[in-house]
Design a protein around this motif. Structure first.
Motif, short mmCIF file in Angstrom:
data_model
loop_
_atom_site.label_atom_id
_atom_site.label_comp_id
_atom_site.label_asym_id
_atom_site.label_seq_id
_atom_site.Cartn_x
_atom_site.Cartn_y
_atom_site.Cartn_z
N SER A 1 0.82 -1.22 0.00
CA SER A 1 0.00 0.00 0.00
C SER A 1 0.85 1.27 0.00
O SER A 1 0.45 2.30 0.52
N GLN A 2 2.02 1.19 -0.60
CA GLN A 2 2.90 2.35 -0.73
C GLN A 2 2.98 2.76 -2.20
O GLN A 2 3.94 3.41 -2.62
N TRP A 3 1.96 2.38 -2.97
CA TRP A 3 1.95 2.62 -4.40
C TRP A 3 1.78 4.09 -4.74
O TRP A 3 1.34 4.89 -3.92
N ARG A 4 2.13 4.39 -5.96
CA ARG A 4 1.91 5.71 -6.54
C ARG A 4 0.81 5.56 -7.58
O ARG A 4 0.60 4.47 -8.11
N ILE A 5 0.12 6.62 -7.90
CA ILE A 5 -0.98 6.49 -8.85
C ILE A 5 -0.49 5.99 -10.21
O ILE A 5 -1.21 5.27 -10.90
N GLU A 6 0.74 6.34 -10.59
CA GLU A 6 1.29 5.83 -11.85
C GLU A 6 1.45 4.32 -11.81
O GLU A 6 1.29 3.66 -12.83
N ASP A 7 1.79 3.77 -10.65
CA ASP A 7 1.92 2.32 -10.51
C ASP A 7 0.60 1.63 -10.87
O ASP A 7 0.58 0.62 -11.58
N VAL A 8 -0.49 2.20 -10.39
CA VAL A 8 -1.81 1.61 -10.59
C VAL A 8 -2.26 1.76 -12.04
O VAL A 8 -2.55 0.78 -12.73
N ALA A 9 -2.33 3.00 -12.51
CA ALA A 9 -2.85 3.26 -13.85
C ALA A 9 -2.01 2.62 -14.95
O ALA A 9 -2.53 2.02 -15.88
N THR A 10 -0.69 2.72 -14.82
CA THR A 10 0.19 2.20 -15.87
C THR A 10 0.16 0.68 -15.91
O THR A 10 0.14 0.08 -16.98
N THR A 11 0.13 0.03 -14.76
CA THR A 11 0.07 -1.43 -14.73
C THR A 11 -1.20 -1.94 -15.39
O THR A 11 -1.16 -2.87 -16.22
N ILE A 12 -2.32 -1.34 -15.07
CA ILE A 12 -3.59 -1.78 -15.67
C ILE A 12 -3.60 -1.50 -17.17
O ILE A 12 -3.96 -2.37 -17.98
N ARG A 13 -3.19 -0.30 -17.57
CA ARG A 13 -3.18 0.05 -19.00
C ARG A 13 -2.29 -0.89 -19.80
O ARG A 13 -2.70 -1.43 -20.83
N LEU A 14 -1.09 -1.11 -19.33
CA LEU A 14 -0.17 -1.99 -20.05
C LEU A 14 -0.62 -3.44 -20.01
O LEU A 14 -0.39 -4.20 -20.95
N GLY A 15 -1.28 -3.84 -18.92
CA GLY A 15 -1.83 -5.19 -18.85
C GLY A 15 -2.91 -5.42 -19.89
O GLY A 15 -3.01 -6.49 -20.49
N LEU A 16 -3.74 -4.41 -20.11
CA LEU A 16 -4.75 -4.49 -21.16
C LEU A 16 -4.09 -4.61 -22.53
O LEU A 16 -4.43 -5.47 -23.34
N ILE A 17 -3.11 -3.74 -22.79
CA ILE A 17 -2.41 -3.75 -24.08
C ILE A 17 -1.72 -5.09 -24.30
O ILE A 17 -1.78 -5.67 -25.38
N GLY A 18 -1.08 -5.61 -23.25
CA GLY A 18 -0.36 -6.88 -23.37
C GLY A 18 -1.27 -8.06 -23.67
O GLY A 18 -0.82 -9.08 -24.21
N SER A 19 -2.54 -7.93 -23.35
CA SER A 19 -3.47 -9.02 -23.66
C SER A 19 -4.20 -8.79 -24.97
O SER A 19 -5.06 -9.58 -25.35
N GLY A 20 -3.86 -7.72 -25.68
CA GLY A 20 -4.41 -7.52 -27.01
C GLY A 20 -5.41 -6.39 -27.17
O GLY A 20 -5.93 -6.18 -28.26
N VAL A 21 -5.69 -5.64 -26.11
CA VAL A 21 -6.59 -4.50 -26.23
C VAL A 21 -5.87 -3.38 -26.98
O VAL A 21 -4.69 -3.12 -26.72
N ASP A 22 -6.57 -2.72 -27.90
CA ASP A 22 -6.01 -1.61 -28.65
C ASP A 22 -5.52 -0.54 -27.67
O ASP A 22 -6.23 -0.20 -26.71
N PRO A 23 -4.31 0.00 -27.86
CA PRO A 23 -3.78 1.00 -26.93
C PRO A 23 -4.69 2.21 -26.72
O PRO A 23 -4.79 2.72 -25.60
#
Length: 123
Positions: free
Chosen positions: A47-69
């Protein structure tokens, strides 16, 4: 090793998505968060995350599974950035996505897949 690093389908935002972080996505995550994947995971887990940790991980996870950027970015703007009250829930998703990508899914046994022994004519 047969581990895909892809999450099972998860209900998130407006639908059901799979998430995955390949080498390229992990490299981009590292650059965006100014920390290696295990450091980002440790921040999410403690629970010491930064907002970039959250948003970027989810966004890149979507892209990595094939969702259009472009769609992935729109989802992040709508369901992460526009909803700061849901940051804790989204941080939990980000942790699961990153953990599955670098450690593997719990149902995936570690190591090489077991090979079936070929039957001999005498068997």
């Amino acid at each position: 090793m047969s581990r895909s690093g892809k999450t099972p389908p998860l209900d998130w935002a407006d639908g059901t998505y799979e998430f995955a972080l390949g080498w390229g996505e992990l490299s981009e995550l590292q650059d965006a968060c100014n920390a290696g994947p295990f450091v980002v995971l440790a921040r999410l887990a403690s629970s010491q995350w930064r907002i970039e940790d959250v948003a970027t991980t989810i966004r890149l996870g979507l892209i990595g599974s094939g969702v259009d950027p472009a769609k992935a970015l729109k989802l992040i703007k709508t369901y992460v950035e526009a909803r700061p009250q849901d940051l804790v829930v989204n941080a939990s998703f980000a942790r699961g996505i990153l953990e599955t990508s670098i450690v593997g899914a719990p149902e995936e046994p570690p190591g090489e897949p077991k090979r079936r022994r070929a039957k001999k004519a005498s068997d």
